[in-house]
Design a protein around this motif. Structure first.
Motif, PDB file in Angstrom:
ATOM      1  N   THR A   1      -3.202 -15.532  15.044  1.00 39.19           N
ATOM      2  CA  THR A   1      -4.553 -15.528  15.325  1.00 39.19           C
ATOM      3  C   THR A   1      -5.479 -16.284  14.378  1.00 39.19           C
ATOM      4  O   THR A   1      -6.816 -16.576  14.611  1.00 39.19           O
ATOM      5  N   GLY A   2      -4.923 -16.647  13.251  1.00 42.42           N
ATOM      6  CA  GLY A   2      -5.875 -17.327  12.199  1.00 42.42           C
ATOM      7  C   GLY A   2      -6.763 -16.610  11.569  1.00 42.42           C
ATOM      8  O   GLY A   2      -7.643 -17.150  10.773  1.00 42.42           O
ATOM      9  N   CYS A   3      -6.678 -15.207  11.587  1.00 42.88           N
ATOM     10  CA  CYS A   3      -7.686 -14.355  11.001  1.00 42.88           C
ATOM     11  C   CYS A   3      -7.313 -14.219   9.352  1.00 42.88           C
ATOM     12  O   CYS A   3      -6.394 -14.727   9.133  1.00 42.88           O
ATOM     13  N   ARG A   4      -8.411 -13.940   8.759  1.00 42.25           N
ATOM     14  CA  ARG A   4      -8.116 -13.259   7.156  1.00 42.25           C
ATOM     15  C   ARG A   4      -7.451 -12.002   7.451  1.00 42.25           C
ATOM     16  O   ARG A   4      -7.786 -11.285   8.406  1.00 42.25           O
ATOM     17  N   THR A   5      -6.557 -11.527   6.397  1.00 40.28           N
ATOM     18  CA  THR A   5      -6.091 -10.441   6.281  1.00 40.28           C
ATOM     19  C   THR A   5      -6.069  -9.787   4.993  1.00 40.28           C
ATOM     20  O   THR A   5      -6.648 -10.501   4.017  1.00 40.28           O
ATOM     21  N   LEU A   6      -6.111  -8.515   4.830  1.00 37.33           N
ATOM     22  CA  LEU A   6      -6.270  -7.555   3.644  1.00 37.33           C
ATOM     23  C   LEU A   6      -5.434  -6.545   3.712  1.00 37.33           C
ATOM     24  O   LEU A   6      -5.395  -5.646   4.693  1.00 37.33           O
ATOM     25  N   ASP A   7      -4.452  -6.665   2.758  1.00 35.47           N
ATOM     26  CA  ASP A   7      -3.512  -5.516   2.534  1.00 35.47           C
ATOM     27  C   ASP A   7      -4.046  -4.146   2.074  1.00 35.47           C
ATOM     28  O   ASP A   7      -4.537  -4.344   0.794  1.00 35.47           O
ATOM     29  N   ALA A   8      -4.305  -3.288   2.885  1.00 36.86           N
ATOM     30  CA  ALA A   8      -5.059  -1.931   2.421  1.00 36.86           C
ATOM     31  C   ALA A   8      -4.511  -0.947   1.446  1.00 36.86           C
ATOM     32  O   ALA A   8      -5.132  -0.214   1.049  1.00 36.86           O
ATOM     33  N   ARG A   9      -3.269  -1.349   1.206  1.00 35.91           N
ATOM     34  CA  ARG A   9      -2.674  -0.781  -0.134  1.00 35.91           C
ATOM     35  C   ARG A   9      -3.288  -1.084  -1.339  1.00 35.91           C
ATOM     36  O   ARG A   9      -3.094  -0.124  -2.373  1.00 35.91           O
ATOM     37  N   TYR A  10      -3.966  -2.195  -1.531  1.00 34.88           N
ATOM     38  CA  TYR A  10      -4.303  -2.577  -2.778  1.00 34.88           C
ATOM     39  C   TYR A  10      -5.671  -2.604  -2.733  1.00 34.88           C
ATOM     40  O   TYR A  10      -6.616  -3.310  -2.088  1.00 34.88           O
ATOM     41  N   GLY A  11      -6.614  -1.759  -3.801  1.00 33.31           N
ATOM     42  CA  GLY A  11      -8.235  -2.099  -3.902  1.00 33.31           C
ATOM     43  C   GLY A  11      -8.817  -1.378  -2.641  1.00 33.31           C
ATOM     44  O   GLY A  11      -8.389  -0.754  -1.727  1.00 33.31           O
ATOM     45  N   ALA A  12     -10.296  -1.505  -2.770  1.00 34.33           N
ATOM     46  CA  ALA A  12     -11.168  -0.808  -1.883  1.00 34.33           C
ATOM     47  C   ALA A  12     -11.320  -1.877  -0.418  1.00 34.33           C
ATOM     48  O   ALA A  12     -11.446  -3.050  -0.825  1.00 34.33           O
ATOM     49  N   VAL A  13     -10.956  -1.495   0.425  1.00 33.04           N
ATOM     50  CA  VAL A  13     -11.301  -2.297   1.826  1.00 33.04           C
ATOM     51  C   VAL A  13     -12.662  -2.893   1.673  1.00 33.04           C
ATOM     52  O   VAL A  13     -12.546  -4.119   1.951  1.00 33.04           O
TER      53      VAL A  13
END
Length: 335
Positions: A203-215
């Motif tokens: 999809t070309g979206c940005r992603t964020l691994d929610a295991r690390y840091g505050a979303v």
């Protein structure tokens, strides 16, 4: 014919029965691909609010017309199944909200589940598909319709900024539909690297691994016009309210297995609107089907294997119950 019947929580058996009769306005459909989703897994675990054993599960499906009573659809036509029946007469239906019909019926709750070799369905539940489209792609039109309705509920339009919490099938497709609608910035969060990688590539979206840091911190707190909650983890509502801009919209999708608690001060201080999103209208379904059929909405990245034989249903549900990393499990009831 064969059907996969949930006989008890955690137990599916393949049963043999006669081909069901059909009447005026109906068609006999040979099912060729049926996707398993979270609500099916909840029923398998014995914790679905209305699908209880004994029941045939499955509501994401595509197949071919074996026979039609009135000849309005040709034998052999490839179709996607719109698995929602409504009365057309209640107040909700009269207001164009047929998906909220007071008398609606769904597979496993008033309509036959699709994990069967043959299923009798009303003609209006069948959406013809191009011959080049695979049955697996056709089965994914149903979750694509959920995503289409969700994007509409969130008010996604050209230039929108959207965050999606959860990169499962619905979260992935919501991001894809948002891109199709012209969203400028789409962020998807999850704890599964493989799901995030697939969402980013497809999809070309940005992603964020929610295991690390505050979303909220990593994802730009207060930056999004809309936030879609596509995961029912504890803390999801706190994250959504933090990410949403003032007077933005939070859309909630999952059926929660337990009470989710959240601090509501951001909702008040930022005047955030919180909406639920349930199923889809027939218009949503047909719009999603059209987008998939013409290739504008590509569901193929979610298909990592050909639909497996119906006899593997027990193993398939056990795999999902263990938390499989496979994005979409599909079965072929004709095999």
């Amino acid at each position: 014919m064969r059907s996969a019947v949930l006989k008890r929580a955690g137990g599916i058996e393949i049963e043999e029965s006669g081909i069901p009769p059909f009447g005026e306005g109906e068609a006999l459909v040979e099912m060729r691909a049926v996707g398993l989703c979270g609500s099916d897994t909840a029923a398998f675990r014995g914790c679905h609010p209305f699908r209880e054993p004994p029941v045939v599960l499955g509501h994401e499906g595509a197949g071919r017309v074996a026979e039609a009573a009135d000849g309005t659809i040709a034998r052999g036509t490839k179709v996607a199944v719109l698995p929602l029946a409504f009365c057309g007469r209640c107040g909700h239906c009269e207001r164009g909200l047929s998906h909220l019909c007071a008398y609606r019926r769904l597979p496993g709750a008033g309509l036959p589940g699709l994990l069967a070799q043959y299923v009798v369905l009303p003609r209006r539940a069948l959406v013809p598909l191009p011959g080049a489209l695979s049955y697996a792609q056709g089965a994914l039109i149903e979750p694509a319709a959920v995503a289409w309705h969700t994007a509409g509920t969130a008010g996604v339009r050209f230039g929108s900024r959207l965050a999606v919490l959860g990169a499962g099938t619905i979260g992935h497709l919501t991001a894809a539909v948002a891109r199709l609608h012209g969203a400028e910035d789409v962020l998807v969060t999850d704890v599964r690297p493989r799901a995030l990688d697939l969402a980013a590539r497809a999809t070309g979206c940005r992603t964020l691994d929610a295991r690390y840091g505050a979303v909220a911190g990593e994802g730009r707190a207060g930056a999004f016009d809309a936030v879609v909650v596509a995961s029912g983890h504890q803390g999801c509502m706190d994250e959504a309210l933090a990410l949403c801009r003032p007077r933005g919209t939070v859309v909630v999708l999952p059926m929660f297995g337990e009470t989710v608690r959240a601090g509501l001060n951001p909702l008040v201080l930022k005047e955030i609107r919180v909406k639920g999103s349930s199923l889809y209208t027939p218009g949503d379904f047909r719009a999603a089907a059209g987008a998939v059929a013409r290739g504008a909405l590509d569901v193929r990245p979610l298909i990592t294997a050909e639909p497996a034989p119906l006899a593997t249903a027990q193993d398939a549900f056990e795999e999902l119950d263990r938390g499989s990393d496979v994005m979409k499990v599909l079965l072929d009831p004709a095999r």
